[in-house]
Design a protein around this motif. Sequence first.
Motif, short mmCIF file in Angstrom:
data_model
loop_
_atom_site.label_atom_id
_atom_site.label_comp_id
_atom_site.label_asym_id
_atom_site.label_seq_id
_atom_site.Cartn_x
_atom_site.Cartn_y
_atom_site.Cartn_z
N LEU A 1 -15.85 -3.60 22.57
CA LEU A 1 -15.06 -2.74 21.71
C LEU A 1 -14.39 -3.62 20.66
N VAL A 2 -14.69 -3.37 19.40
CA VAL A 2 -14.08 -4.12 18.30
C VAL A 2 -13.23 -3.16 17.48
N ARG A 3 -11.97 -3.49 17.32
CA ARG A 3 -11.05 -2.66 16.55
C ARG A 3 -10.97 -3.15 15.10
N PHE A 4 -10.96 -2.20 14.17
CA PHE A 4 -10.81 -2.47 12.75
C PHE A 4 -9.39 -2.11 12.34
N ASN A 5 -8.67 -3.07 11.75
CA ASN A 5 -7.31 -2.82 11.27
C ASN A 5 -7.08 -3.55 9.96
N LYS A 6 -6.00 -3.20 9.29
CA LYS A 6 -5.61 -3.88 8.06
C LYS A 6 -4.24 -4.54 8.26
N ASP A 7 -4.07 -5.74 7.69
CA ASP A 7 -2.76 -6.37 7.76
C ASP A 7 -1.89 -5.88 6.60
#
Length: 255
Positions: free
Chosen positions: A213-219
């Motif tokens: 499971l790879v999560r995509f987020n923005k800083d």
Amino acid sequence: MKYNFLVALLVVLGAAPTHAQLTLEQAISPKKAEQYVRAVPRSELDAYLLKHGAPYSYEDGRTSNVGLTAATSHTEYAWRLDGKEVFYSYVKAFRSDITPPPACSVDAPADKALRDSECVKSIVNFAECHLFVFDSNRKLVAVQPLNIPQPDYLVAKPSCFDVHAMAPAKVVKNGMLIVASYYDSRWTCMAGQECASDNPAALPDPLYKTAFLVRFNKDADGKLILTQDDHCLKPLNNYSTIVRARKALEEMKCN
């Protein structure tokens, strides 16, 4: 009347998601996504490989280069994040380190210790899959190694072999599921046949599968951040399908 129609429509389509999702971009076919990724300048990948790859140097002076020990296929897809930006995926396997497996340690039990030649083979054959993500300008914006911990049932290192499925996690906010296979890095022979390490069609035996499971987020600056979530999806889970991995996430009540 309008209210009843709206309720019926929601029943048919399913309730709207309560959070943003990472979705496959339906307007861009896998073939077009592959063409897009294949057109990415080599410099975008080479710079990362040179920095993070680990060539192996033999005692006789020969060098085993990175990125030559495993092949991944059909990992070029277009994804839309939060209903806005489009990103492109590509998974490449290459040797990310030359640390010997525990079986090569002087402290390894006699019944599990590897010979020197086997230790060399386990290092040279080792490869770790990496998820590369490109933006709409063919720029490399994020990379996430698919980390496989050392299992008890392998003597040498777990080496990533191929990717078999990629899909949105759905039940997890901006999550991507990846099903990959791996094998004991000592392996060089086809099942039931003579050693065929120079045969690219040879398949490892046994070949194990697991889901990531790879999560995509923005800083805060809007930079894409990828994270492998080992809490919601335990490593070495043996899930061989996206459906089974999604069910596990539902059981864990991850979001």
